[in-house]
Every structure is written in structure tokens, then in C-alpha cells.
Design a protein around this motif. Structure first.
Motif, short mmCIF file in Angstrom:
data_model
loop_
_atom_site.label_atom_id
_atom_site.label_comp_id
_atom_site.label_asym_id
_atom_site.label_seq_id
_atom_site.Cartn_x
_atom_site.Cartn_y
_atom_site.Cartn_z
N LYS A 26 0.85 -1.19 0.00
CA LYS A 26 0.00 0.00 0.00
C LYS A 26 0.89 1.24 0.00
CE LYS A 26 -4.17 -0.41 2.24
NZ LYS A 26 -4.98 -0.28 3.46
N GLN A 27 0.27 2.35 -0.28
CA GLN A 27 1.02 3.61 -0.27
C GLN A 27 0.66 4.36 1.01
OE1 GLN A 27 1.59 5.21 -4.05
NE2 GLN A 27 2.01 7.28 -3.35
N TYR A 28 1.68 4.90 1.67
CA TYR A 28 1.53 5.60 2.94
C TYR A 28 2.18 6.98 2.87
CZ TYR A 28 0.45 0.95 4.76
OH TYR A 28 -0.11 -0.28 4.96
N LYS A 58 17.98 8.70 9.05
CA LYS A 58 17.70 7.52 9.86
C LYS A 58 16.38 6.88 9.42
CE LYS A 58 16.45 6.23 14.59
NZ LYS A 58 16.26 6.71 15.96
N TYR A 59 15.36 7.70 9.23
CA TYR A 59 14.06 7.16 8.84
C TYR A 59 14.02 6.75 7.37
CZ TYR A 59 12.76 8.43 13.48
OH TYR A 59 12.72 8.50 14.84
N GLN A 60 14.75 7.44 6.53
CA GLN A 60 14.85 7.02 5.13
C GLN A 60 15.50 5.64 5.04
OE1 GLN A 60 17.12 10.30 3.64
NE2 GLN A 60 15.32 11.38 2.83
N SER A 61 16.59 5.47 5.78
CA SER A 61 17.29 4.17 5.74
C SER A 61 16.44 3.07 6.37
CB SER A 61 18.65 4.27 6.43
OG SER A 61 18.49 4.54 7.80
N LEU A 62 15.67 3.38 7.40
CA LEU A 62 14.78 2.39 8.02
C LEU A 62 13.76 1.91 6.99
CD1 LEU A 62 13.69 0.91 10.59
CD2 LEU A 62 12.19 2.88 10.88
N LEU A 63 13.21 2.84 6.22
CA LEU A 63 12.24 2.47 5.20
C LEU A 63 12.89 1.62 4.11
CD1 LEU A 63 10.31 5.86 4.87
CD2 LEU A 63 9.41 3.73 5.81
N ASN A 73 12.47 -2.69 2.67
CA ASN A 73 11.95 -2.84 1.31
C ASN A 73 10.82 -1.87 0.96
OD1 ASN A 73 13.76 -4.98 0.87
ND2 ASN A 73 12.32 -6.40 1.83
N ALA A 74 10.85 -0.69 1.52
CA ALA A 74 9.86 0.33 1.17
C ALA A 74 10.42 1.16 0.01
CB ALA A 74 9.58 1.23 2.35
N GLU A 75 9.54 1.55 -0.88
CA GLU A 75 9.93 2.40 -2.00
C GLU A 75 9.50 3.83 -1.67
OE1 GLU A 75 8.46 3.38 -6.52
OE2 GLU A 75 7.83 1.49 -5.60
N GLU A 87 6.48 10.13 1.57
CA GLU A 87 5.45 9.29 0.97
C GLU A 87 6.14 8.03 0.45
OE1 GLU A 87 2.24 9.56 -2.69
OE2 GLU A 87 3.07 11.41 -1.87
N PHE A 88 5.60 6.86 0.78
CA PHE A 88 6.27 5.61 0.43
C PHE A 88 5.29 4.47 0.21
CE2 PHE A 88 5.87 5.80 4.99
CZ PHE A 88 5.56 4.50 5.38
N ARG A 89 5.76 3.41 -0.47
CA ARG A 89 4.99 2.18 -0.68
C ARG A 89 5.68 1.07 0.11
NH1 ARG A 89 5.45 3.75 -6.22
NH2 ARG A 89 3.53 4.71 -6.91
N SER A 90 4.85 0.29 0.82
CA SER A 90 5.42 -0.84 1.57
C SER A 90 4.32 -1.77 2.05
CB SER A 90 6.23 -0.35 2.77
OG SER A 90 5.37 0.04 3.81
#
Length: 156
Positions: A3-5, A26-31, A35-37, A65-68
Motif C-alpha cells: 500500500k502507499q503511505y 535515519k528514517y529514510q534508511s529504516l524504510l 523494502n519500502a519504496e 510518501e512511500f509504498r510498503s
């Protein structure tokens, strides 16, 4: 199911530029590790809060905004709760309308639609004003004609 969040977090205003970048990374790398896009990021910058949070009246806003998969959200929010640099956070799932709206906003389509609507409204208002002026002019001319007919001046 993927889904997109959209997640927004508010960082404390006492952080330096370096600490802010470190927090965002930190949060970008966590995503990315989960495997979040990442679809889009938006740095809103320093803004005034609607009400004080932890005796602070402003905060540094950042949106991702990301998909995961859905299970990543629990991990992400647990990490948010443990981070003392964050004042608040909010993560929402986007439906198809919100996704389409965000796409339009990113591609500039929304601005052109808003400008076109504003121009149409301005033209409509201008036309109304012109009609009003023409009606008033017509009324003045008619009154003058009536006055001349009622009070004809005799020429001597």
C-alpha cells in the motif's frame, strides 16, 4: 499487500541542521532496509505549532510518501516513539484519490487547474461588473430622456 503511505514527523526546534539531516536519513534508511519504496519527500521546514508540545511552540516538519507492506508501519511508529528528537508523528494509508491528488500536486497539474479556475472566476466577475455599469448607464440615460420629455425647455 503493498500500500502507499504518507508519514509526517515534527522534530524539536533545538536541533542543528546536521542533527535534522541525521534524523531524516535515519528514517529514510529504516524504510529502505524494510523494502519500502520512497515515492516522494517534502521538507516543510520550521513552522509554528498550533499549540505548545513539550513547552515548544515551533517544530521542524518533514513528510515522506512511500509504498510498503503494512507490517512496516508498526516498526516505524515504534521507532518514532523511542526517538526523543521527535515531538509528534502521523502515518496514514493513502486511498486511490489521495494518491491521484498527490501525483497531480507533484506534476504541477493542480496549480494549472487552480489558476484556470481563478482566471475563469475573475473573468466572470469582470463581466458582471461591466453589465452592472451598462445597466446603470442605461438607467441614467433613460431618466434624462424622461426628464426632458416631462420638462421641455422652450427655446426663444
Amino acid at each position: 499487500m503493498v500500500k502507499q503511505y504518507e508519514t509526517v514527523f515534527i522534530m524539536t526546534p533545538v536541533l542543528s541542521e546536521e542533527q535534522i539531516k541525521e534524523t531524516v536519513e535515519k528514517y529514510q534508511s529504516l524504510l529502505k532496509e524494510n523494502n519500502a519504496e520512497i515515492v516522494d519527500e517534502n521538507n516543510w521546514g520550521m513552522r509554528k505549532l498550533a499549540y505548545p508540545i513539550q513547552k515548544k511552540s515551533s517544530g521542524y516538519y518533514y513528510l515522506i510518501e512511500f509504498r510498503s507492506e503494512g507490517d512496516l508501519i508498526a516498526k516505524l511508529e515504534t521507532t518514532y516513539k523511542r526517538d526523543e528528537r521527535l515531538l509528534r508523528f502521523l502515518t496514514v494509508s493513502l486511498n486511490k484519490f489521495a494518491i491521484a491528488y498527490n501525483e497531480k500536486k507533484r506534476n504541477g497539474g493542480l496549480k494549472s487547474q487552480q489558476l484556470a479556475a481563478q482566471e475563469a472566476k475573475n473573468k466572470e466577475n469582470k463581466d458582471k461588473k461591466e453589465k452592472t455599469f451598462h445597466k446603470k448607464d442605461e438607467e441614467i440615460v433613460n431618466k434624462e430622456i424622461e426628464n426632458k420629455e416631462e420638462n421641455p425647455k422652450t427655446e426663444e
